[in-house]
Design an enzyme around this catalytic site. Structure first.
Site, PDB file in Angstrom:
ATOM      1  N   HIS A 114      -7.520  26.458  -0.733  1.00 41.90           N
ATOM      2  CA  HIS A 114      -8.388  25.352  -1.145  1.00 41.90           C
ATOM      3  C   HIS A 114      -8.681  24.363  -0.017  1.00 41.90           C
ATOM      4  O   HIS A 114      -9.104  23.245  -0.267  1.00 41.90           O
ATOM      5  CB  HIS A 114      -7.787  24.632  -2.361  1.00 41.90           C
ATOM      6  CG  HIS A 114      -7.743  25.503  -3.584  1.00 41.90           C
ATOM      7  ND1 HIS A 114      -6.979  25.223  -4.701  1.00 41.90           N
ATOM      8  CD2 HIS A 114      -8.378  26.665  -3.867  1.00 41.90           C
ATOM      9  CE1 HIS A 114      -7.153  26.170  -5.605  1.00 41.90           C
ATOM     10  NE2 HIS A 114      -7.979  27.060  -5.120  1.00 41.90           N
ATOM     11  N   GLU A 207       8.318  25.030 -16.066  1.00 40.87           N
ATOM     12  CA  GLU A 207       8.011  25.596 -17.389  1.00 40.87           C
ATOM     13  C   GLU A 207       7.306  26.929 -17.236  1.00 40.87           C
ATOM     14  O   GLU A 207       6.839  27.274 -16.151  1.00 40.87           O
ATOM     15  CB  GLU A 207       7.124  24.614 -18.167  1.00 40.87           C
ATOM     16  CG  GLU A 207       5.865  24.253 -17.409  1.00 40.87           C
ATOM     17  CD  GLU A 207       5.094  23.102 -18.026  1.00 40.87           C
ATOM     18  OE1 GLU A 207       5.715  22.194 -18.590  1.00 40.87           O
ATOM     19  OE2 GLU A 207       3.856  23.145 -17.929  1.00 40.87           O
TER      20      GLU A 207
HETATM   21  P1  OAD Z   1      -1.019  22.171 -11.426  1.00 44.99           P
HETATM   22  O1  OAD Z   1      -0.909  20.704 -11.508  1.00 44.99           O
HETATM   23  O2  OAD Z   1      -2.012  22.847 -12.272  1.00 44.99           O
HETATM   24  O3  OAD Z   1       0.384  22.821 -11.755  1.00 44.99           O
HETATM   25  C1  OAD Z   1       1.576  22.365 -11.191  1.00 44.99           C
HETATM   26  C2  OAD Z   1       2.673  23.276 -11.666  1.00 44.99           C
HETATM   27  O4  OAD Z   1       3.860  22.930 -10.985  1.00 44.99           O
HETATM   28  C3  OAD Z   1       2.963  23.187 -13.161  1.00 44.99           C
HETATM   29  O5  OAD Z   1       3.061  24.495 -13.696  1.00 44.99           O
HETATM   30  C4  OAD Z   1       4.313  22.452 -13.221  1.00 44.99           C
HETATM   31  O6  OAD Z   1       5.109  22.885 -14.295  1.00 44.99           O
HETATM   32  C5  OAD Z   1       4.926  22.863 -11.901  1.00 44.99           C
HETATM   33  N1  OAD Z   1       5.866  21.898 -11.323  1.00 44.99           N
HETATM   34  C6  OAD Z   1       5.801  20.532 -11.309  1.00 44.99           C
HETATM   35  N2  OAD Z   1       6.812  20.011 -10.622  1.00 44.99           N
HETATM   36  C7  OAD Z   1       7.551  21.053 -10.161  1.00 44.99           C
HETATM   37  C8  OAD Z   1       8.720  21.173  -9.376  1.00 44.99           C
HETATM   38  N3  OAD Z   1       9.375  20.100  -8.885  1.00 44.99           N
HETATM   39  N4  OAD Z   1       9.192  22.424  -9.103  1.00 44.99           N
HETATM   40  C9  OAD Z   1       8.559  23.521  -9.579  1.00 44.99           C
HETATM   41  N5  OAD Z   1       7.446  23.470 -10.325  1.00 44.99           N
HETATM   42  C10 OAD Z   1       6.950  22.264 -10.612  1.00 44.99           C
HETATM   43  O7  OAD Z   1      -1.218  22.519  -9.886  1.00 44.99           O
HETATM   44  P2  OAD Z   1      -1.775  23.840  -9.220  1.00 44.99           P
HETATM   45  O8  OAD Z   1      -1.318  25.048  -9.944  1.00 44.99           O
HETATM   46  O9  OAD Z   1      -1.488  23.722  -7.776  1.00 44.99           O
HETATM   47  O10 OAD Z   1      -7.664  22.917  -7.157  1.00 44.99           O
HETATM   48  O11 OAD Z   1      -3.332  23.637  -9.448  1.00 44.99           O
HETATM   49  C11 OAD Z   1      -4.201  24.591  -8.974  1.00 44.99           C
HETATM   50  C12 OAD Z   1      -5.469  23.964  -8.502  1.00 44.99           C
HETATM   51  O12 OAD Z   1      -6.042  23.180  -9.556  1.00 44.99           O
HETATM   52  C13 OAD Z   1      -5.299  22.957  -7.371  1.00 44.99           C
HETATM   53  O13 OAD Z   1      -5.255  23.567  -6.104  1.00 44.99           O
HETATM   54  C14 OAD Z   1      -6.529  22.121  -7.515  1.00 44.99           C
HETATM   55  C15 OAD Z   1      -6.425  21.891  -9.006  1.00 44.99           C
HETATM   56  O14 OAD Z   1      -7.444  21.395  -9.690  1.00 44.99           O
HETATM   57  C16 OAD Z   1      -8.739  22.383  -6.631  1.00 44.99           C
HETATM   58  O15 OAD Z   1      -8.826  21.187  -6.399  1.00 44.99           O
HETATM   59  C17 OAD Z   1      -9.839  23.364  -6.336  1.00 44.99           C
END
Ligand code: OAD
Length: 239
Positions: A114, A207
């Site tokens: 990204h 989760e």
């Molecule tokens: P999300 O915010 O969708 O997901 C974060 C994930 O991390 C969730 O499943 C949480 O449960 C998990 N999580 C949170 N804290 C954690 C920790 N300390 N250890 C392990 N897991 C943890 O973020 P992304 O999956 O990165 O895209 O989102 C994907 C994309 O959506 C991003 O790159 C961005 C966003 O909109 C764009 O901007 C194009």
């Protein structure tokens, strides 16, 4: 064969990370109770239309995020992932994160799906600019506005980066999926590609996610804590 054997014998490893990996560095994730998308609407900030409507607002929002990221340091999860790059003969880190913390932690082979929040480009002609620290929106020599070089909703990912990510996912024997909700495409497809070609899938998350159903191992917990445990018992061979 369990994870221990796989780690010992496997040579080709991919790691897919999401914003959960940077959560322990104090950078907000996107989804979830405290996620950015609770407070902000993606279509008002992270889309080309939003930028066309109000470029200064979008620029300021990214500046605010840059401010948070500038203060953040890599956490234990980033450092263990950087050790993994040294451990596996063939390793690729595929990240959805734009914060650059993986590189700060020492990883070199990184596919930033990204983009990177510190890079900029012209919205009009695409000319690339490096870091710009300015409250005010800047213009390119062509007259177009400069924007962060990140992928917004509705935009395509860099083709070469994406092709390499799919290739590495297909070749992997071991695939770690860490701190991502697994709902944003095409990144979310990568673990499925690895699984189809027989890789062992390890997921680390607070989760369960849609990817959990194909994971051979689901480790529930914070990325940093889970990875430090894994490093002690496997990578350093003491387990
Ligand atoms: P999300 O915010 O969708 O997901 C974060 C994930 O991390 C969730 O499943 C949480 O449960 C998990 N999580 C949170 N804290 C954690 C920790 N300390 N250890 C392990 N897991 C943890 O973020 P992304 O999956 O990165 O895209 O989102 C994907 C994309 O959506 C991003 O790159 C961005 C966003 O909109 C764009 O901007 C194009």
């Amino acid at each position: 064969m369990g994870i221990k054997e796989i780690i010992k014998k496997g040579k080709r490893c991919v790691v897919l990370t999401g914003s959960g990996v940077s959560a322990e560095s104090g950078i907000p994730t996107f989804r979830g109770d405290k996620g950015l998308w609770k407070e902000y609407r993606p279509e008002e900030l992270a889309t080309p239309d939003a930028f066309m409507r109000n470029p200064q607002l979008v620029w300021e929002w990214y500046n605010w995020r840059r401010g948070i990221i500038a203060k953040a340091k890599p956490n234990a999860a980033h450092y263990v992932i950087s050790d993994m790059e040294k451990f596996f003969a063939d390793f690729m880190l595929i990240t959805q994160n734009i914060d650059g913390l993986h590189r700060k932690a020492g990883n070199k082979d990184i596919l930033e799906l990204h983009g990177n929040i510190w890079e900029n480009k012209c919205f009009n002609c695409g000319k690339r600019y490096g870091e710009i620290m300015s409250e005010k929106l800047q213009k390119c020599e062509c007259g177009g506005y400069l924007r962060p070089d990140v992928v917004w909703f509705g935009e395509s990912l860099d083709r070469e980066v994406l092709e390499m990510a799919f290739l590495k996912a297909r070749e992997a024997e071991l695939c770690f999926v860490i701190g991502t909700s697994g709902v944003v495409q095409p990144a979310a497809s990568l673990p499925y590609v690895s699984k189809e070609s027989g890789a062992y899938i390890v997921e680390i998350n607070l989760e369960r996610t849609p990817i959990s159903s194909i994971a051979d191992e689901f480790i529930s917990g914070k990325a940093g804590e889970a990875l430090v445990k894994m490093r002690e018992s496997f990578l350093h061979g003491s387990g």
